[in-house]
Design a protein around this motif. Structure first.
Motif, PDB file in Angstrom:
ATOM      1  N   ALA A  36      -8.696   1.268   4.085  1.00  0.00           N
ATOM      2  CA  ALA A  36      -9.247  -0.084   3.997  1.00  0.00           C
ATOM      3  C   ALA A  36     -10.478  -0.093   3.105  1.00  0.00           C
ATOM      4  O   ALA A  36     -10.477   0.497   2.024  1.00  0.00           O
ATOM      5  N   ALA A  37     -11.573  -0.728   3.564  1.00  0.00           N
ATOM      6  CA  ALA A  37     -12.767  -0.882   2.726  1.00  0.00           C
ATOM      7  C   ALA A  37     -13.407   0.447   2.376  1.00  0.00           C
ATOM      8  O   ALA A  37     -14.087   0.573   1.343  1.00  0.00           O
ATOM      9  N   GLN A  38     -13.189   1.474   3.206  1.00  0.00           N
ATOM     10  CA  GLN A  38     -13.789   2.784   2.939  1.00  0.00           C
ATOM     11  C   GLN A  38     -13.257   3.382   1.640  1.00  0.00           C
ATOM     12  O   GLN A  38     -13.940   4.197   1.004  1.00  0.00           O
ATOM     13  N   LEU A  39     -12.069   2.982   1.231  1.00  0.00           N
ATOM     14  CA  LEU A  39     -11.511   3.496  -0.017  1.00  0.00           C
ATOM     15  C   LEU A  39     -12.344   3.110  -1.229  1.00  0.00           C
ATOM     16  O   LEU A  39     -12.261   3.746  -2.277  1.00  0.00           O
TER      17      LEU A  39
ATOM     18  N   GLY B 187       7.037  -1.572  10.521  1.00  0.00           N
ATOM     19  CA  GLY B 187       6.789  -0.162  10.221  1.00  0.00           C
ATOM     20  C   GLY B 187       5.426   0.050   9.613  1.00  0.00           C
ATOM     21  O   GLY B 187       4.715   1.004   9.955  1.00  0.00           O
ATOM     22  N   LEU B 188       5.022  -0.847   8.714  1.00  0.00           N
ATOM     23  CA  LEU B 188       3.724  -0.720   8.071  1.00  0.00           C
ATOM     24  C   LEU B 188       2.599  -0.929   9.078  1.00  0.00           C
ATOM     25  O   LEU B 188       1.580  -0.222   9.044  1.00  0.00           O
ATOM     26  N   SER B 189       2.766  -1.871   9.998  1.00  0.00           N
ATOM     27  CA  SER B 189       1.757  -2.080  11.039  1.00  0.00           C
ATOM     28  C   SER B 189       1.625  -0.849  11.927  1.00  0.00           C
ATOM     29  O   SER B 189       0.512  -0.459  12.310  1.00  0.00           O
ATOM     30  N   ALA B 190       2.756  -0.233  12.255  1.00  0.00           N
ATOM     31  CA  ALA B 190       2.712   0.983  13.065  1.00  0.00           C
ATOM     32  C   ALA B 190       1.988   2.108  12.324  1.00  0.00           C
ATOM     33  O   ALA B 190       1.187   2.845  12.913  1.00  0.00           O
ATOM     34  N   LEU B 191       2.259   2.239  11.024  1.00  0.00           N
ATOM     35  CA  LEU B 191       1.589   3.267  10.229  1.00  0.00           C
ATOM     36  C   LEU B 191       0.083   3.031  10.193  1.00  0.00           C
ATOM     37  O   LEU B 191      -0.716   3.965  10.342  1.00  0.00           O
TER      38      LEU B 191
ATOM     39  N   TYR C  73     -10.609   3.169  -9.419  1.00  0.00           N
ATOM     40  CA  TYR C  73     -10.923   4.583  -9.605  1.00  0.00           C
ATOM     41  C   TYR C  73     -11.262   5.246  -8.267  1.00  0.00           C
ATOM     42  O   TYR C  73     -10.776   6.343  -7.960  1.00  0.00           O
ATOM     43  N   ALA C  74     -12.116   4.614  -7.483  1.00  0.00           N
ATOM     44  CA  ALA C  74     -12.521   5.192  -6.205  1.00  0.00           C
ATOM     45  C   ALA C  74     -11.312   5.376  -5.296  1.00  0.00           C
ATOM     46  O   ALA C  74     -11.166   6.413  -4.630  1.00  0.00           O
ATOM     47  N   GLN C  75     -10.438   4.398  -5.255  1.00  0.00           N
ATOM     48  CA  GLN C  75      -9.279   4.473  -4.377  1.00  0.00           C
ATOM     49  C   GLN C  75      -8.363   5.628  -4.755  1.00  0.00           C
ATOM     50  O   GLN C  75      -7.958   6.425  -3.891  1.00  0.00           O
ATOM     51  N   VAL C  76      -8.018   5.747  -6.034  1.00  0.00           N
ATOM     52  CA  VAL C  76      -7.051   6.776  -6.420  1.00  0.00           C
ATOM     53  C   VAL C  76      -7.631   8.180  -6.281  1.00  0.00           C
ATOM     54  O   VAL C  76      -6.911   9.123  -5.926  1.00  0.00           O
ATOM     55  N   TRP C  77      -8.932   8.332  -6.543  1.00  0.00           N
ATOM     56  CA  TRP C  77      -9.528   9.653  -6.376  1.00  0.00           C
ATOM     57  C   TRP C  77      -9.489  10.100  -4.913  1.00  0.00           C
ATOM     58  O   TRP C  77      -9.169  11.261  -4.612  1.00  0.00           O
ATOM     59  N   GLN C  78      -9.809   9.192  -3.999  1.00  0.00           N
ATOM     60  CA  GLN C  78      -9.787   9.595  -2.596  1.00  0.00           C
ATOM     61  C   GLN C  78      -8.365   9.840  -2.098  1.00  0.00           C
ATOM     62  O   GLN C  78      -8.125  10.731  -1.274  1.00  0.00           O
TER      63      GLN C  78
ATOM     64  N   ARG D 292      -0.075  -4.909  -0.580  1.00  0.00           N
ATOM     65  CA  ARG D 292       0.371  -5.035   0.810  1.00  0.00           C
ATOM     66  C   ARG D 292       0.181  -3.739   1.579  1.00  0.00           C
ATOM     67  O   ARG D 292      -0.321  -3.737   2.719  1.00  0.00           O
ATOM     68  N   VAL D 293       0.569  -2.630   0.968  1.00  0.00           N
ATOM     69  CA  VAL D 293       0.463  -1.338   1.634  1.00  0.00           C
ATOM     70  C   VAL D 293      -1.004  -0.951   1.830  1.00  0.00           C
ATOM     71  O   VAL D 293      -1.416  -0.538   2.916  1.00  0.00           O
ATOM     72  N   ARG D 294      -1.800  -1.109   0.781  1.00  0.00           N
ATOM     73  CA  ARG D 294      -3.218  -0.743   0.865  1.00  0.00           C
ATOM     74  C   ARG D 294      -3.957  -1.619   1.867  1.00  0.00           C
ATOM     75  O   ARG D 294      -4.729  -1.131   2.699  1.00  0.00           O
ATOM     76  N   ASP D 295      -3.742  -2.933   1.804  1.00  0.00           N
ATOM     77  CA  ASP D 295      -4.486  -3.853   2.657  1.00  0.00           C
ATOM     78  C   ASP D 295      -4.043  -3.814   4.112  1.00  0.00           C
ATOM     79  O   ASP D 295      -4.687  -4.412   4.981  1.00  0.00           O
ATOM     80  N   SER D 296      -2.951  -3.109   4.399  1.00  0.00           N
ATOM     81  CA  SER D 296      -2.514  -2.968   5.790  1.00  0.00           C
ATOM     82  C   SER D 296      -3.501  -2.160   6.620  1.00  0.00           C
ATOM     83  O   SER D 296      -3.510  -2.251   7.844  1.00  0.00           O
ATOM     84  N   GLY D 297      -4.321  -1.351   5.946  1.00  0.00           N
ATOM     85  CA  GLY D 297      -5.230  -0.460   6.650  1.00  0.00           C
ATOM     86  C   GLY D 297      -4.655   0.921   6.886  1.00  0.00           C
ATOM     87  O   GLY D 297      -5.307   1.778   7.503  1.00  0.00           O
ATOM     88  N   ALA D 298      -3.443   1.172   6.401  1.00  0.00           N
ATOM     89  CA  ALA D 298      -2.863   2.508   6.525  1.00  0.00           C
ATOM     90  C   ALA D 298      -3.638   3.505   5.671  1.00  0.00           C
ATOM     91  O   ALA D 298      -4.163   3.156   4.609  1.00  0.00           O
ATOM     92  N   ALA D 299      -3.705   4.752   6.127  1.00  0.00           N
ATOM     93  CA  ALA D 299      -4.244   5.831   5.305  1.00  0.00           C
ATOM     94  C   ALA D 299      -3.188   6.199   4.273  1.00  0.00           C
ATOM     95  O   ALA D 299      -2.027   6.428   4.624  1.00  0.00           O
ATOM     96  N   LEU D 300      -3.577   6.242   3.004  1.00  0.00           N
ATOM     97  CA  LEU D 300      -2.627   6.471   1.917  1.00  0.00           C
ATOM     98  C   LEU D 300      -3.043   7.653   1.059  1.00  0.00           C
ATOM     99  O   LEU D 300      -4.237   7.889   0.848  1.00  0.00           O
ATOM    100  N   ALA D 301      -2.049   8.377   0.560  1.00  0.00           N
ATOM    101  CA  ALA D 301      -2.288   9.497  -0.352  1.00  0.00           C
ATOM    102  C   ALA D 301      -1.345   9.378  -1.535  1.00  0.00           C
ATOM    103  O   ALA D 301      -0.317   8.694  -1.474  1.00  0.00           O
ATOM    104  N   LEU D 302      -1.704  10.060  -2.605  1.00  0.00           N
ATOM    105  CA  LEU D 302      -0.890  10.112  -3.817  1.00  0.00           C
ATOM    106  C   LEU D 302      -0.299  11.506  -3.997  1.00  0.00           C
ATOM    107  O   LEU D 302      -0.891  12.500  -3.570  1.00  0.00           O
ATOM    108  N   SER D 303       0.838  11.563  -4.653  1.00  0.00           N
ATOM    109  CA  SER D 303       1.491  12.842  -4.932  1.00  0.00           C
ATOM    110  C   SER D 303       2.357  12.702  -6.176  1.00  0.00           C
ATOM    111  O   SER D 303       2.739  11.588  -6.559  1.00  0.00           O
ATOM    112  N   THR D 304       2.686  13.832  -6.783  1.00  0.00           N
ATOM    113  CA  THR D 304       3.609  13.808  -7.919  1.00  0.00           C
ATOM    114  C   THR D 304       5.047  13.538  -7.496  1.00  0.00           C
ATOM    115  O   THR D 304       5.839  13.034  -8.286  1.00  0.00           O
ATOM    116  N   ASP D 305       5.417  13.942  -6.253  1.00  0.00           N
ATOM    117  CA  ASP D 305       6.833  13.974  -5.858  1.00  0.00           C
ATOM    118  C   ASP D 305       7.618  14.803  -6.875  1.00  0.00           C
ATOM    119  O   ASP D 305       8.767  14.468  -7.208  1.00  0.00           O
ATOM    120  N   TYR D 306       7.021  15.883  -7.394  1.00  0.00           N
ATOM    121  CA  TYR D 306       7.717  16.661  -8.426  1.00  0.00           C
ATOM    122  C   TYR D 306       9.139  16.977  -7.963  1.00  0.00           C
ATOM    123  O   TYR D 306       9.353  17.554  -6.891  1.00  0.00           O
TER     124      TYR D 306
END
Length: 463
Positions: free
Chosen positions: A52-55, A300-304, A383-388, A344-358
């Protein structure tokens, strides 16, 4: 190869924090990094994933510094603060450079045979093709036919590329054997990669149903479950693909219950091609991560969002699958509104991470730099969001946020020196490797696009 990263600092010297009353004699440390133009710490309270806002709040220390003893960070602050307290056997002057945590890549399909570049051109041109399922099945054939040596060589080459682009920890899945002996082989090979990048091993026998079990889905689920005791001691987690093209929620539940009975950590591929109820199921089982989320339902997103699980998303897969462009054919598939989905996904408040999915089919990308760059361009994330999402949150997706993912006292000294002065410059640039040096556990493991082979042999054995 089960990781046994310490959850607490062991045998650390008693070192005064920055700003304490100056001692007559400075304290000697192994490594002192000074004069970082920006020291990006990615620190969060209690190392919990930012959400959420911490990102939007990213800690940056101008003229920053950090001190390292026995592979762990013992102090973080300004150069003036640390220089007043510490001296070092090795001093790295980072003048004019960004210093950041090493990237954590929490989702890769590293070990595979063959390539799917011909399939992809067919997708670009909208020619007849095998599709996603057919593509995976072709990789299964190529992987089964490949020798151990070929699989290891290919995996190490991708790891080299990940490392020189700033990634210090990589999750490695099985999943392209899809037969008991072949999946056990891939788990064994993950333990034999012997690379300076830290490897986190995952068993993905439940990737999809192979051809030989097409008319006996329950039989294949039985085989996946029967394999769990055989690989339990050698993996950090298991993954289950709960998706319309893979396994149903009821089939996934059977596997998850068996894994939980063995005390295995869980991860899920969930709801990529349609809503299969995978996200809610993953949360129910306390999965470390829930990956993809392209078609996640509101429930599902609310549960996450209400859980401690981390959602992992893949902008490079969206780009490679051409999600942002419409079909060439009249009445064909329209472009996806990726920015609206991402909001939608970000504003849900879910913790999110990025990956290559290589992987060789839907995301043949081995640069987390490009992942950040595409997340900003396709998802409209800051920038702040993607770095975290690529550091502390990605570490949380592996259950390792207490050890890695941020530059903080007590954590592993995994960090990167960049040939730019600002974290924003990394996201703004596209297609260039801006890494100057990469350190894992305080040791130099890559410099100017080259893995340091002498160190690789030494560090590769460190768990």
């Amino acid at each position: 190869m089960k990781q046994n990263l310490d959850s607490a600092v062991k045998s650390q010297p008693q070192i005064a924090p920055p700003g304490a009353e100056r001692a007559t004699v400075k304290i000697n440390v192994d490594l002192l990094v000074i004069h970082a133009a920006e020291l990006l710490t990615a620190r969060t309270p209690d190392s919990l994933p930012a959400r959420a806002a911490q990102l939007d709040t990213l800690e940056l220390i101008p003229d920053g510094a950090l001190a390292v003893v026995d592979g762990r960070i013992v102090a973080v602050g300004t150069t003036a603060e640390l220089s007043a307290t510490y001296t070092a056997s090795r001093v790295e002057d980072a003048s004019g450079r960004l210093v950041s945590p090493g990237f954590v890549d929490p989702h890769t399909h590293l070990l595979h045979g063959g390539t799917r570049h011909e399939d992809w051109e067919g997708k670009v041109l909208e020619a007849p093709s095998l599709g996603i399922g057919g593509g995976i099945l072709s990789t299964i054939t190529g992987t089964r036919e490949a020798s151990d040596g070929a699989l290891l060589a290919g995996g190490r080459a991708v790891l080299d590329d990940l490392l020189v682009n700033g990634t210090t920890t990589v999750e490695v899945k099985s999943g392209y054997g899809l037969a008991r002996a072949e999946e056990v082989r891939l788990v064994r090979l993950a333990s034999e990669l012997g690379h300076p990048a830290r490897i986190v091993s995952t068993y993905l026998g439940a990737h999809m149903v192979p051809d030989e079990f097409r008319t006996d889905r329950a039989g294949y689920v039985d085989e996946v479950i029967a394999t769990l005791p055989e690989i339990a001691a050698d993996v950090d987690s298991i993954d289950i693909a709960c998706d319309p093209i893979s396994f149903t929620a009821s089939e996934s539940r059977r596997i998850a219950e068996a894994a939980r009975a063995l005390g295995l950590a869980l991860r899920f591929h969930a709801d990529q091609t349609g809503d299969a109820g995978g996200t809610a199921l993953a949360v129910e089982f306390g999965a470390l991560s829930v990956d993809h989320l392209d078609e996640v339902s509101d429930a599902g997103l609310s549960a996450l969002a209400a859980s401690g699980s981390v959602g992992v998303v893949f902008p490079t897969a969206n780009a490679h699958l051409l999600d942002m462009t419409s079909s060439l054919q009249p009445g064909g598939r329209p472009a996806k509104d990726l920015a609206a989905w991402a909001q939608r996904v970000r504003d849900s408040g879910a913790a999110l991470a990025l990956s290559t999915d290589y992987n060789p089919g839907t995301s043949p990308c081995s640069s987390m730099q490009i992942v950040l760059q595409l997340a900003a361009r396709l998802y409209r994330w800051s920038y702040a969001q993607v770095w975290q999402m690529a550091t502390i949150n990605a570490a949380a997706a592996l259950g390792l946020a207490a050890e890695i993912g941020s530059l903080d006292v007590g954590k592993r000294a995994d960090f990167v020196l960049w040939d730019v002065p600002s974290h924003g410059a990394v996201v703004h640039r596209i297609g260039s490797n801006l890494v100057h040096q990469v350190y894992r556990d305080g040791e130099l493991v890559a410099e100017r696009g080259r893995v340091q082979t002498r160190v690789a042999a030494e560090v590769g054995a460190v768990s």
